[in-house]
Design a protein around this motif. Sequence first.
Motif, PDB file in Angstrom:
ATOM      1  N   ASP A 113       2.353   2.776  -1.445  1.00 31.07           N
ATOM      2  CA  ASP A 113       1.558   1.993  -0.504  1.00 31.07           C
ATOM      3  C   ASP A 113       0.452   2.818   0.141  1.00 31.07           C
ATOM      4  O   ASP A 113      -0.560   2.268   0.567  1.00 31.07           O
ATOM      5  CB  ASP A 113       2.458   1.406   0.593  1.00 31.07           C
ATOM      6  CG  ASP A 113       3.465   0.412   0.034  1.00 31.07           C
ATOM      7  OD1 ASP A 113       3.077  -0.391  -0.837  1.00 31.07           O
ATOM      8  OD2 ASP A 113       4.630   0.449   0.468  1.00 31.07           O
ATOM      9  N   ASN A 116      -2.141   4.344  -3.212  1.00 30.25           N
ATOM     10  CA  ASN A 116      -3.042   3.370  -3.815  1.00 30.25           C
ATOM     11  C   ASN A 116      -4.081   2.940  -2.794  1.00 30.25           C
ATOM     12  O   ASN A 116      -3.731   2.490  -1.698  1.00 30.25           O
ATOM     13  CB  ASN A 116      -2.245   2.164  -4.319  1.00 30.25           C
ATOM     14  CG  ASN A 116      -3.122   1.084  -4.926  1.00 30.25           C
ATOM     15  OD1 ASN A 116      -3.741   0.304  -4.211  1.00 30.25           O
ATOM     16  ND2 ASN A 116      -3.164   1.041  -6.252  1.00 30.25           N
ATOM     17  N   ARG A 117      -5.353   3.083  -3.122  1.00 36.32           N
ATOM     18  CA  ARG A 117      -6.415   2.855  -2.141  1.00 36.32           C
ATOM     19  C   ARG A 117      -6.388   1.449  -1.549  1.00 36.32           C
ATOM     20  O   ARG A 117      -6.502   1.281  -0.336  1.00 36.32           O
ATOM     21  CB  ARG A 117      -7.780   3.113  -2.802  1.00 36.32           C
ATOM     22  CG  ARG A 117      -8.973   2.938  -1.852  1.00 36.32           C
ATOM     23  CD  ARG A 117      -8.917   3.922  -0.721  1.00 36.32           C
ATOM     24  NE  ARG A 117     -10.086   3.842   0.156  1.00 36.32           N
ATOM     25  CZ  ARG A 117     -10.194   4.474   1.321  1.00 36.32           C
ATOM     26  NH1 ARG A 117      -9.202   5.242   1.737  1.00 36.32           N
ATOM     27  NH2 ARG A 117     -11.275   4.363   2.051  1.00 36.32           N
ATOM     28  N   GLN A 118      -6.229   0.425  -2.399  1.00 39.87           N
ATOM     29  CA  GLN A 118      -6.248  -0.939  -1.898  1.00 39.87           C
ATOM     30  C   GLN A 118      -5.056  -1.225  -0.996  1.00 39.87           C
ATOM     31  O   GLN A 118      -5.182  -1.834   0.065  1.00 39.87           O
ATOM     32  CB  GLN A 118      -6.269  -1.933  -3.060  1.00 39.87           C
ATOM     33  CG  GLN A 118      -6.466  -3.387  -2.634  1.00 39.87           C
ATOM     34  CD  GLN A 118      -7.748  -3.593  -1.847  1.00 39.87           C
ATOM     35  OE1 GLN A 118      -8.828  -3.248  -2.311  1.00 39.87           O
ATOM     36  NE2 GLN A 118      -7.637  -4.137  -0.637  1.00 39.87           N
ATOM     37  N   ARG A 119      -3.875  -0.749  -1.410  1.00 40.34           N
ATOM     38  CA  ARG A 119      -2.691  -0.967  -0.581  1.00 40.34           C
ATOM     39  C   ARG A 119      -2.767  -0.154   0.705  1.00 40.34           C
ATOM     40  O   ARG A 119      -2.281  -0.575   1.763  1.00 40.34           O
ATOM     41  CB  ARG A 119      -1.437  -0.620  -1.389  1.00 40.34           C
ATOM     42  CG  ARG A 119      -1.183  -1.641  -2.492  1.00 40.34           C
ATOM     43  CD  ARG A 119      -0.258  -1.139  -3.574  1.00 40.34           C
ATOM     44  NE  ARG A 119       1.123  -1.053  -3.129  1.00 40.34           N
ATOM     45  CZ  ARG A 119       2.120  -0.751  -3.945  1.00 40.34           C
ATOM     46  NH1 ARG A 119       1.884  -0.511  -5.239  1.00 40.34           N
ATOM     47  NH2 ARG A 119       3.356  -0.678  -3.496  1.00 40.34           N
ATOM     48  N   TYR A 120      -3.372   1.029   0.628  1.00 38.96           N
ATOM     49  CA  TYR A 120      -3.598   1.852   1.817  1.00 38.96           C
ATOM     50  C   TYR A 120      -4.446   1.087   2.838  1.00 38.96           C
ATOM     51  O   TYR A 120      -4.115   1.013   4.030  1.00 38.96           O
ATOM     52  CB  TYR A 120      -4.297   3.144   1.397  1.00 38.96           C
ATOM     53  CG  TYR A 120      -4.693   4.090   2.512  1.00 38.96           C
ATOM     54  CD1 TYR A 120      -3.871   5.156   2.859  1.00 38.96           C
ATOM     55  CD2 TYR A 120      -5.899   3.937   3.213  1.00 38.96           C
ATOM     56  CE1 TYR A 120      -4.226   6.042   3.867  1.00 38.96           C
ATOM     57  CE2 TYR A 120      -6.256   4.811   4.228  1.00 38.96           C
ATOM     58  CZ  TYR A 120      -5.423   5.865   4.540  1.00 38.96           C
ATOM     59  OH  TYR A 120      -5.785   6.731   5.540  1.00 38.96           O
ATOM     60  N   LEU A 121      -5.536   0.503   2.375  1.00 42.82           N
ATOM     61  CA  LEU A 121      -6.416  -0.240   3.263  1.00 42.82           C
ATOM     62  C   LEU A 121      -5.731  -1.495   3.800  1.00 42.82           C
ATOM     63  O   LEU A 121      -5.929  -1.868   4.963  1.00 42.82           O
ATOM     64  CB  LEU A 121      -7.709  -0.613   2.530  1.00 42.82           C
ATOM     65  CG  LEU A 121      -8.619   0.564   2.154  1.00 42.82           C
ATOM     66  CD1 LEU A 121      -9.795   0.082   1.314  1.00 42.82           C
ATOM     67  CD2 LEU A 121      -9.127   1.279   3.411  1.00 42.82           C
ATOM     68  N   ASN A 122      -4.914  -2.142   2.963  1.00 42.87           N
ATOM     69  CA  ASN A 122      -4.170  -3.312   3.423  1.00 42.87           C
ATOM     70  C   ASN A 122      -3.190  -2.941   4.530  1.00 42.87           C
ATOM     71  O   ASN A 122      -3.076  -3.642   5.549  1.00 42.87           O
ATOM     72  CB  ASN A 122      -3.421  -3.958   2.254  1.00 42.87           C
ATOM     73  CG  ASN A 122      -4.334  -4.711   1.315  1.00 42.87           C
ATOM     74  OD1 ASN A 122      -5.457  -5.064   1.676  1.00 42.87           O
ATOM     75  ND2 ASN A 122      -3.868  -4.953   0.103  1.00 42.87           N
ATOM     76  N   ARG A 124      -3.331  -0.342   6.519  1.00 40.47           N
ATOM     77  CA  ARG A 124      -4.102   0.035   7.711  1.00 40.47           C
ATOM     78  C   ARG A 124      -4.601  -1.201   8.450  1.00 40.47           C
ATOM     79  O   ARG A 124      -4.485  -1.307   9.684  1.00 40.47           O
ATOM     80  CB  ARG A 124      -5.278   0.926   7.304  1.00 40.47           C
ATOM     81  CG  ARG A 124      -6.212   1.289   8.456  1.00 40.47           C
ATOM     82  CD  ARG A 124      -7.350   2.182   7.987  1.00 40.47           C
ATOM     83  NE  ARG A 124      -8.402   2.275   9.001  1.00 40.47           N
ATOM     84  CZ  ARG A 124      -8.393   3.146  10.006  1.00 40.47           C
ATOM     85  NH1 ARG A 124      -7.393   3.993  10.126  1.00 40.47           N
ATOM     86  NH2 ARG A 124      -9.383   3.168  10.878  1.00 40.47           N
TER      87      ARG A 124
END
Length: 237
Positions: A113, A116-122, A124
């Motif tokens: 989580d 992965n950049r997209q899951r990181y941003l989600n 956050r």
Amino acid sequence: MQSRAEFAKAQRIIVKIGSALLTGGGRGLDLTAIAQWVAQIAAIRQEGTEIVLVSSGSVAEGMRRLGWKNRPRDLHELQAAASVGQMGLVQTYESMFQQHGLHTAQILLTHDDLSNRQRYLNARGTLLTLLELGVVPVINENDTVANEEIRFGDNDTLAALVANLLDADLLVILTDQNGLYERDPTVDPTAKLVHQANISDPTLGEMVGDSRSVLGRGGMITKLRAALLASRSVAAT
């Protein structure tokens, strides 16, 4: 290096509480102790400071409910204990924070989580929204699905990564120990407590050892590593 007086100025704080504290050494959730921490966190939150709680305790509570004395080594047994214990842990936090007029939110994370950049941003975005709403996020590693390849390894590391994720001002790691000593005080009773240190001090690594707890995966060494990790952002520890 910040002084303790400067810690009071923090506007966003990550607080991590370990299994030994939460479960009274493995005797099940220590409701009296948890109520005290919840009251303190609620008081800080109601003053306008944002608080995120990183909580261990699901595996330890699951072990108690299942009647297990020793932490299992089998991955699926660990996952089963986490699944059982998470129910009691979340129910306890929700009911106790509601007594102070605060809502909680459960967030379960794996290493994927945050890598992965997209899951990181989600993650956050969700956490920042919860903080804006005045909710207290309660974060734990998703032990139910995490395996050795995708797990953080301990919640000290998870707390440090969350501090970086949210640009926190302060990371507080609560422990059942008095703190960091110059040497292991159980081996050398003359060892002195280190009240303040700079994470760049090369001698710190010589002072720590692995955890002897049967409940958690941490120890003073993981707290030192977490401090180093959190120091890469603006967070003080």
